[in-house]
Design a protein around this motif. Structure first.
Motif, PDB file in Angstrom:
ATOM      1  N   GLU A   1      -3.481 -37.408 -25.957  1.00 18.95           N
ATOM      2  CA  GLU A   1      -4.692 -36.600 -26.008  1.00 18.95           C
ATOM      3  C   GLU A   1      -5.774 -37.288 -26.843  1.00 18.95           C
ATOM      4  OE1 GLU A   1      -6.137 -32.110 -27.060  1.00 18.95           O
ATOM      5  OE2 GLU A   1      -4.014 -32.474 -26.811  1.00 18.95           O
ATOM      6  N   LEU A   2      -5.369 -37.944 -27.925  1.00 16.13           N
ATOM      7  CA  LEU A   2      -6.332 -38.652 -28.766  1.00 16.13           C
ATOM      8  C   LEU A   2      -7.035 -39.756 -27.987  1.00 16.13           C
ATOM      9  CD1 LEU A   2      -7.633 -39.286 -31.535  1.00 16.13           C
ATOM     10  CD2 LEU A   2      -5.666 -40.751 -31.986  1.00 16.13           C
ATOM     11  N   LEU A   3      -6.263 -40.537 -27.240  1.00 20.89           N
ATOM     12  CA  LEU A   3      -6.870 -41.626 -26.476  1.00 20.89           C
ATOM     13  C   LEU A   3      -7.818 -41.096 -25.404  1.00 20.89           C
ATOM     14  CD1 LEU A   3      -3.871 -44.091 -26.093  1.00 20.89           C
ATOM     15  CD2 LEU A   3      -5.801 -44.211 -27.669  1.00 20.89           C
ATOM     16  N   ALA A   4      -7.448 -40.022 -24.749  1.00 25.32           N
ATOM     17  CA  ALA A   4      -8.329 -39.423 -23.735  1.00 25.32           C
ATOM     18  C   ALA A   4      -9.619 -38.932 -24.379  1.00 25.32           C
ATOM     19  CB  ALA A   4      -7.615 -38.280 -23.023  1.00 25.32           C
ATOM     20  N   LEU A   5      -9.510 -38.356 -25.544  1.00 21.63           N
ATOM     21  CA  LEU A   5     -10.689 -37.860 -26.246  1.00 21.63           C
ATOM     22  C   LEU A   5     -11.598 -39.013 -26.656  1.00 21.63           C
ATOM     23  CD1 LEU A   5     -12.243 -35.486 -27.436  1.00 21.63           C
ATOM     24  CD2 LEU A   5     -10.749 -35.594 -29.418  1.00 21.63           C
ATOM     25  N   LEU A   6     -11.011 -40.092 -27.165  1.00 18.01           N
ATOM     26  CA  LEU A   6     -11.810 -41.243 -27.590  1.00 18.01           C
ATOM     27  C   LEU A   6     -12.387 -42.013 -26.401  1.00 18.01           C
ATOM     28  CD1 LEU A   6      -9.670 -42.547 -30.581  1.00 18.01           C
ATOM     29  CD2 LEU A   6     -11.764 -41.157 -30.641  1.00 18.01           C
ATOM     30  N   ASP A   7     -11.867 -41.762 -25.217  1.00 12.90           N
ATOM     31  CA  ASP A   7     -12.410 -42.377 -24.003  1.00 12.90           C
ATOM     32  C   ASP A   7     -13.701 -41.698 -23.553  1.00 12.90           C
ATOM     33  OD1 ASP A   7     -12.325 -44.241 -21.842  1.00 12.90           O
ATOM     34  OD2 ASP A   7     -11.595 -42.633 -20.539  1.00 12.90           O
ATOM     35  N   ASP A   8     -13.971 -40.522 -24.110  1.00 15.01           N
ATOM     36  CA  ASP A   8     -15.146 -39.737 -23.737  1.00 15.01           C
ATOM     37  C   ASP A   8     -16.378 -40.221 -24.507  1.00 15.01           C
ATOM     38  OD1 ASP A   8     -16.044 -36.906 -22.501  1.00 15.01           O
ATOM     39  OD2 ASP A   8     -16.938 -37.184 -24.482  1.00 15.01           O
ATOM     40  N   GLU A   9     -17.441 -40.591 -23.784  1.00 11.80           N
ATOM     41  CA  GLU A   9     -18.655 -41.123 -24.408  1.00 11.80           C
ATOM     42  C   GLU A   9     -19.279 -40.144 -25.394  1.00 11.80           C
ATOM     43  OE1 GLU A   9     -23.150 -42.588 -23.159  1.00 11.80           O
ATOM     44  OE2 GLU A   9     -21.619 -42.383 -21.614  1.00 11.80           O
ATOM     45  N   TYR A  10     -19.335 -38.856 -25.034  1.00 13.75           N
ATOM     46  CA  TYR A  10     -19.926 -37.868 -25.940  1.00 13.75           C
ATOM     47  C   TYR A  10     -19.111 -37.737 -27.225  1.00 13.75           C
ATOM     48  CZ  TYR A  10     -22.756 -36.342 -21.945  1.00 13.75           C
ATOM     49  OH  TYR A  10     -23.624 -36.288 -20.893  1.00 13.75           O
ATOM     50  N   ALA A  11     -17.788 -37.702 -27.094  1.00  3.91           N
ATOM     51  CA  ALA A  11     -16.929 -37.581 -28.278  1.00  3.91           C
ATOM     52  C   ALA A  11     -17.108 -38.783 -29.196  1.00  3.91           C
ATOM     53  CB  ALA A  11     -15.469 -37.438 -27.865  1.00  3.91           C
ATOM     54  N   ARG A  12     -17.169 -39.979 -28.621  1.00  2.82           N
ATOM     55  CA  ARG A  12     -17.367 -41.178 -29.445  1.00  2.82           C
ATOM     56  C   ARG A  12     -18.720 -41.137 -30.149  1.00  2.82           C
ATOM     57  NH1 ARG A  12     -15.626 -43.736 -24.805  1.00  2.82           N
ATOM     58  NH2 ARG A  12     -17.710 -44.619 -24.493  1.00  2.82           N
ATOM     59  N   THR A  13     -19.753 -40.730 -29.423  1.00  3.38           N
ATOM     60  CA  THR A  13     -21.090 -40.645 -30.024  1.00  3.38           C
ATOM     61  C   THR A  13     -21.096 -39.644 -31.174  1.00  3.38           C
ATOM     62  OG1 THR A  13     -22.149 -41.255 -27.945  1.00  3.38           O
ATOM     63  CG2 THR A  13     -23.517 -40.108 -29.569  1.00  3.38           C
ATOM     64  N   ILE A  14     -20.453 -38.499 -30.981  1.00  2.00           N
ATOM     65  CA  ILE A  14     -20.389 -37.475 -32.032  1.00  2.00           C
ATOM     66  C   ILE A  14     -19.677 -38.022 -33.267  1.00  2.00           C
ATOM     67  CG2 ILE A  14     -19.353 -35.248 -32.647  1.00  2.00           C
ATOM     68  CD1 ILE A  14     -19.989 -34.400 -29.692  1.00  2.00           C
ATOM     69  N   ILE A  15     -18.576 -38.729 -33.065  1.00  3.46           N
ATOM     70  CA  ILE A  15     -17.847 -39.296 -34.204  1.00  3.46           C
ATOM     71  C   ILE A  15     -18.714 -40.304 -34.949  1.00  3.46           C
ATOM     72  CG2 ILE A  15     -15.932 -40.805 -34.874  1.00  3.46           C
ATOM     73  CD1 ILE A  15     -14.281 -39.398 -32.692  1.00  3.46           C
ATOM     74  N   VAL A  16     -19.342 -41.209 -34.229  1.00  2.00           N
ATOM     75  CA  VAL A  16     -20.153 -42.251 -34.861  1.00  2.00           C
ATOM     76  C   VAL A  16     -21.338 -41.647 -35.607  1.00  2.00           C
ATOM     77  CG1 VAL A  16     -21.672 -44.225 -34.422  1.00  2.00           C
ATOM     78  CG2 VAL A  16     -19.449 -44.079 -33.280  1.00  2.00           C
ATOM     79  N   GLU A  17     -22.032 -40.727 -34.966  1.00  2.17           N
ATOM     80  CA  GLU A  17     -23.219 -40.137 -35.590  1.00  2.17           C
ATOM     81  C   GLU A  17     -22.864 -39.301 -36.816  1.00  2.17           C
ATOM     82  OE1 GLU A  17     -26.420 -40.735 -34.937  1.00  2.17           O
ATOM     83  OE2 GLU A  17     -25.844 -42.134 -33.356  1.00  2.17           O
ATOM     84  N   THR A  18     -21.781 -38.548 -36.737  1.00  6.67           N
ATOM     85  CA  THR A  18     -21.402 -37.695 -37.863  1.00  6.67           C
ATOM     86  C   THR A  18     -20.670 -38.481 -38.951  1.00  6.67           C
ATOM     87  OG1 THR A  18     -19.369 -36.966 -36.762  1.00  6.67           O
ATOM     88  CG2 THR A  18     -21.345 -35.595 -36.488  1.00  6.67           C
ATOM     89  N   TYR A  19     -20.226 -39.677 -38.650  1.00  6.10           N
ATOM     90  CA  TYR A  19     -19.655 -40.550 -39.673  1.00  6.10           C
ATOM     91  C   TYR A  19     -20.777 -41.079 -40.561  1.00  6.10           C
ATOM     92  CZ  TYR A  19     -16.896 -44.239 -41.857  1.00  6.10           C
ATOM     93  OH  TYR A  19     -16.266 -45.039 -42.773  1.00  6.10           O
ATOM     94  N   GLN A  20     -21.919 -41.351 -39.937  1.00  6.62           N
ATOM     95  CA  GLN A  20     -23.068 -41.877 -40.676  1.00  6.62           C
ATOM     96  C   GLN A  20     -23.739 -40.790 -41.501  1.00  6.62           C
ATOM     97  OE1 GLN A  20     -25.562 -43.768 -37.757  1.00  6.62           O
ATOM     98  NE2 GLN A  20     -23.911 -45.102 -37.072  1.00  6.62           N
ATOM     99  N   GLU A  21     -23.861 -39.595 -40.903  1.00  3.69           N
ATOM    100  CA  GLU A  21     -24.536 -38.483 -41.576  1.00  3.69           C
ATOM    101  C   GLU A  21     -24.142 -37.180 -40.879  1.00  3.69           C
ATOM    102  OE1 GLU A  21     -29.102 -36.897 -42.307  1.00  3.69           O
ATOM    103  OE2 GLU A  21     -28.770 -38.937 -41.615  1.00  3.69           O
ATOM    104  N   PRO A  22     -23.814 -36.127 -41.635  1.00  9.36           N
ATOM    105  CA  PRO A  22     -23.487 -34.846 -41.007  1.00  9.36           C
ATOM    106  C   PRO A  22     -24.650 -34.368 -40.118  1.00  9.36           C
ATOM    107  CG  PRO A  22     -22.921 -34.797 -43.323  1.00  9.36           C
ATOM    108  CD  PRO A  22     -23.707 -36.059 -43.099  1.00  9.36           C
ATOM    109  N   CYS A  23     -24.301 -33.769 -38.986  1.00  9.74           N
ATOM    110  CA  CYS A  23     -25.309 -33.312 -38.021  1.00  9.74           C
ATOM    111  C   CYS A  23     -24.978 -31.917 -37.520  1.00  9.74           C
ATOM    112  CB  CYS A  23     -25.346 -34.231 -36.802  1.00  9.74           C
ATOM    113  SG  CYS A  23     -25.905 -35.898 -37.087  1.00  9.74           S
ATOM    114  N   SER A  24     -26.007 -31.192 -37.147  1.00  8.52           N
ATOM    115  CA  SER A  24     -25.828 -29.898 -36.489  1.00  8.52           C
ATOM    116  C   SER A  24     -25.523 -30.131 -35.006  1.00  8.52           C
ATOM    117  CB  SER A  24     -27.098 -29.052 -36.621  1.00  8.52           C
ATOM    118  OG  SER A  24     -28.147 -29.639 -35.857  1.00  8.52           O
TER     119      SER A  24
END
Length: 108
Positions: free
Chosen positions: A1-24
């Protein structure tokens, strides 16, 4: 399930953006150029995998909203004789955040 989730472009973008700075969720929707419902589905999936945390914020009008912060810091995939071994490392929580989370788990 983790790999499938990380394969999703939106999920990856959310992780990267919220790693840099918390977002709404609204800000994430803008960044992803996606409907809020799409972003909320990814947020739910990321939270279920413990890859994303939510924190309450108060806006100047007195309304509450949540911001999201990535917990995922590193993923390693190793091939073994028994298949794939996936190791994840998480961003360390601050002591106050850990206390709040534990309190909410016990009182909820």
């Amino acid at each position: 399930e983790l790999l499938a989730l990380l394969d999703d472009e939106y999920a990856r973008t959310i992780i990267v953006e919220t790693y840099q700075e918390p977002c709404s969720a609204n800000r994430l929707s803008e960044i992803c150029d996606a409907d809020p419902s799409t972003v909320y589905r990814r947020i739910d999936r990321l939270q279920n995998q413990k890859l994303l945390d939510a924190k309450q914020r108060l806006d100047p009008d007195g309304h509450h909203y949540e911001i999201y912060e990535a917990r995922l810091e590193h993923v390693a995939i190793d091939v073994t004789n028994n298949g794939l071994k996936i190791d994840t490392e998480y961003v360390e929580e601050e002591a106050a955040d850990t206390f709040t989370r534990l309190y909410e788990e016990f009182s909820g």
